[in-house]
Design a protein around this motif. Structure first.
Motif, mmCIF file in Angstrom:
data_model
loop_
_atom_site.group_PDB
_atom_site.id
_atom_site.type_symbol
_atom_site.label_atom_id
_atom_site.label_comp_id
_atom_site.label_asym_id
_atom_site.label_seq_id
_atom_site.Cartn_x
_atom_site.Cartn_y
_atom_site.Cartn_z
ATOM 1 N N GLU A 28 -35.606 -5.411 62.169
ATOM 2 C CA GLU A 28 -36.490 -4.798 61.186
ATOM 3 C C GLU A 28 -37.572 -5.727 60.675
ATOM 4 O O GLU A 28 -38.272 -5.400 59.715
ATOM 5 N N ASN A 29 -37.729 -6.920 61.302
ATOM 6 C CA ASN A 29 -38.759 -7.826 60.818
ATOM 7 C C ASN A 29 -39.225 -8.781 61.900
ATOM 8 O O ASN A 29 -38.607 -8.923 62.947
ATOM 9 N N LEU A 30 -40.351 -9.393 61.601
ATOM 10 C CA LEU A 30 -40.930 -10.445 62.427
ATOM 11 C C LEU A 30 -40.984 -11.690 61.558
ATOM 12 O O LEU A 30 -41.468 -11.640 60.420
ATOM 13 N N SER A 31 -40.464 -12.793 62.075
ATOM 14 C CA SER A 31 -40.507 -14.068 61.351
ATOM 15 C C SER A 31 -41.345 -15.058 62.144
ATOM 16 O O SER A 31 -41.146 -15.214 63.345
ATOM 17 N N ILE A 32 -42.265 -15.697 61.467
ATOM 18 C CA ILE A 32 -43.076 -16.761 62.065
ATOM 19 C C ILE A 32 -42.674 -18.068 61.384
ATOM 20 O O ILE A 32 -42.658 -18.151 60.155
ATOM 21 N N TYR A 33 -42.369 -19.072 62.200
ATOM 22 C CA TYR A 33 -41.978 -20.386 61.696
ATOM 23 C C TYR A 33 -43.071 -21.393 62.022
ATOM 24 O O TYR A 33 -43.535 -21.444 63.160
ATOM 25 N N LEU A 34 -43.468 -22.176 61.039
ATOM 26 C CA LEU A 34 -44.353 -23.315 61.256
ATOM 27 C C LEU A 34 -43.562 -24.561 60.861
ATOM 28 O O LEU A 34 -43.025 -24.621 59.754
ATOM 29 N N GLU A 35 -43.506 -25.527 61.766
ATOM 30 C CA GLU A 35 -42.816 -26.782 61.465
ATOM 31 C C GLU A 35 -43.751 -27.954 61.701
ATOM 32 O O GLU A 35 -44.513 -27.958 62.669
ATOM 33 N N ASP A 36 -43.672 -28.941 60.797
ATOM 34 C CA ASP A 36 -44.491 -30.138 60.933
ATOM 35 C C ASP A 36 -43.729 -31.319 60.362
ATOM 36 O O ASP A 36 -42.724 -31.150 59.671
ATOM 37 N N ARG A 37 -44.236 -32.506 60.663
ATOM 38 C CA ARG A 37 -43.649 -33.749 60.154
ATOM 39 C C ARG A 37 -44.625 -34.487 59.240
ATOM 40 O O ARG A 37 -44.584 -35.704 59.127
ATOM 41 N N ASP A 85 -53.995 -16.943 67.456
ATOM 42 C CA ASP A 85 -53.782 -16.100 68.648
ATOM 43 C C ASP A 85 -52.297 -15.860 68.894
ATOM 44 O O ASP A 85 -51.890 -14.763 69.271
ATOM 45 N N TYR A 86 -51.489 -16.884 68.695
ATOM 46 C CA TYR A 86 -50.043 -16.773 68.878
ATOM 47 C C TYR A 86 -49.468 -15.737 67.902
ATOM 48 O O TYR A 86 -48.676 -14.876 68.282
ATOM 49 N N VAL A 87 -49.878 -15.813 66.638
ATOM 50 C CA VAL A 87 -49.396 -14.876 65.617
ATOM 51 C C VAL A 87 -49.832 -13.455 65.957
ATOM 52 O O VAL A 87 -49.052 -12.507 65.842
ATOM 53 N N THR A 88 -51.064 -13.291 66.409
ATOM 54 C CA THR A 88 -51.568 -11.968 66.785
ATOM 55 C C THR A 88 -50.754 -11.388 67.940
ATOM 56 O O THR A 88 -50.393 -10.204 67.932
ATOM 57 N N THR A 147 -51.105 -7.256 60.197
ATOM 58 C CA THR A 147 -51.362 -8.368 61.115
ATOM 59 C C THR A 147 -52.374 -9.323 60.499
ATOM 60 O O THR A 147 -52.193 -10.545 60.538
ATOM 61 N N TYR A 148 -53.419 -8.788 59.902
ATOM 62 C CA TYR A 148 -54.442 -9.616 59.260
ATOM 63 C C TYR A 148 -53.825 -10.452 58.138
ATOM 64 O O TYR A 148 -54.079 -11.655 58.025
ATOM 65 N N LYS A 149 -53.020 -9.830 57.285
ATOM 66 C CA LYS A 149 -52.398 -10.549 56.172
ATOM 67 C C LYS A 149 -51.458 -11.650 56.672
ATOM 68 O O LYS A 149 -51.418 -12.738 56.099
ATOM 69 N N LEU A 150 -50.717 -11.361 57.736
ATOM 70 C CA LEU A 150 -49.820 -12.365 58.303
ATOM 71 C C LEU A 150 -50.626 -13.527 58.871
ATOM 72 O O LEU A 150 -50.314 -14.695 58.619
ATOM 73 N N ARG A 151 -51.669 -13.215 59.637
ATOM 74 C CA ARG A 151 -52.519 -14.276 60.198
ATOM 75 C C ARG A 151 -53.157 -15.113 59.098
ATOM 76 O O ARG A 151 -53.232 -16.337 59.190
ATOM 77 N N LEU A 152 -53.624 -14.468 58.033
ATOM 78 C CA LEU A 152 -54.233 -15.165 56.903
ATOM 79 C C LEU A 152 -53.222 -16.108 56.250
ATOM 80 O O LEU A 152 -53.539 -17.259 55.953
ATOM 81 N N ALA A 153 -52.003 -15.628 56.046
ATOM 82 C CA ALA A 153 -50.965 -16.450 55.419
ATOM 83 C C ALA A 153 -50.643 -17.666 56.276
ATOM 84 O O ALA A 153 -50.597 -18.799 55.789
ATOM 85 N N VAL A 154 -50.422 -17.439 57.564
ATOM 86 C CA VAL A 154 -50.088 -18.546 58.472
ATOM 87 C C VAL A 154 -51.263 -19.518 58.557
ATOM 88 O O VAL A 154 -51.071 -20.743 58.523
#
Length: 140
Positions: A74-83, A21-24, A37-44
Motif C-alpha cells: 500500500e505504499n512506496l518508500s524512497i530511502y536516501l543514505e549518506d555519510r 529520474d530514479y524517483v519518477t 509524484t511531483y510532491k515526492l520528487r520535491l521532497a527527495v
C-alpha cells in the motif's frame, strides 16, 4: 517488500537529476498520480540538495548518496543514505511566519517544511555514521 535496484551517485549537485529520474521511475511503477509524484520528487530533491550542500560541501568532505525504492502493498518508500554530517530535518521548526504576507516572511526554511509535509510519512534515522532519510507515500 519488493525493491528496484538502488543507485549510488556522487554527493554533488550534478547527481540531483539522476536521483529525480530514479524517483519518477519508482513512482510510475506504482502508478502514482502526477501531483503526488511531483510532491515526492520535491521532497527527495530538497533533502538530497541539503545532503550535498550541508552534509558534504559545507563540511568539506566528499561522499556518495544511495537511493533505493521499496514497494509495499500500500505504499512506496524512497530511502536516501549518506555519510555526510548528521542532520535530522525533523528537528527543523515549522516556519512561524507562514500566515504573513510574502514581503514580511524570513528567507529560507520553507523547503524542509514542504518536503516533510509533501509525503505521507518522513523518517530520519542515524545508524553509525550513516544518515537515512525515508519518504513514504501511500499508493492506495
Amino acid at each position: 517488500m519488493e525493491s528496484i535496484e538502488s543507485i549510488k551517485v556522487p554527493g554533488d549537485l550534478k547527481s540531483l537529476d539522476v536521483i529525480s529520474d530514479y524517483v519518477t521511475t519508482a513512482a510510475k511503477k506504482v502508478n502514482l498520480d502526477s501531483k503526488r509524484t511531483y510532491k515526492l520528487r520535491l521532497a527527495v530533491d530538497e533533502i538530497a540538495t541539503n545532503i550535498v550542500i550541508h552534509g558534504y560541501e559545507a563540511a568539506g568532505i566528499q561522499g556518495n548518496i544511495k537511493c533505493q525504492a521499496e514497494f509495499g502493498e500500500e505504499n512506496l518508500s524512497i530511502y536516501l543514505e549518506d555519510r555526510g554530517m548528521q542532520y535530522d530535518a525533523t528537528l527543523e521548526a515549522k516556519p512561524d511566519d507562514l500566515n504573513k504576507p510574502l514581503e514580511e516572511r524570513h528567507i529560507g526554511g520553507l523547503g524542509i517544511y514542504l518536503a516533510i509535509n509533501g509525503v505521507d510519512k518522513y523518517i530520519y534515522e542515524r545508524h553509525g555514521n550513516v544518515n537515512r532519510n525515508i519518504f513514504i507515500v501511500n499508493t492506495k
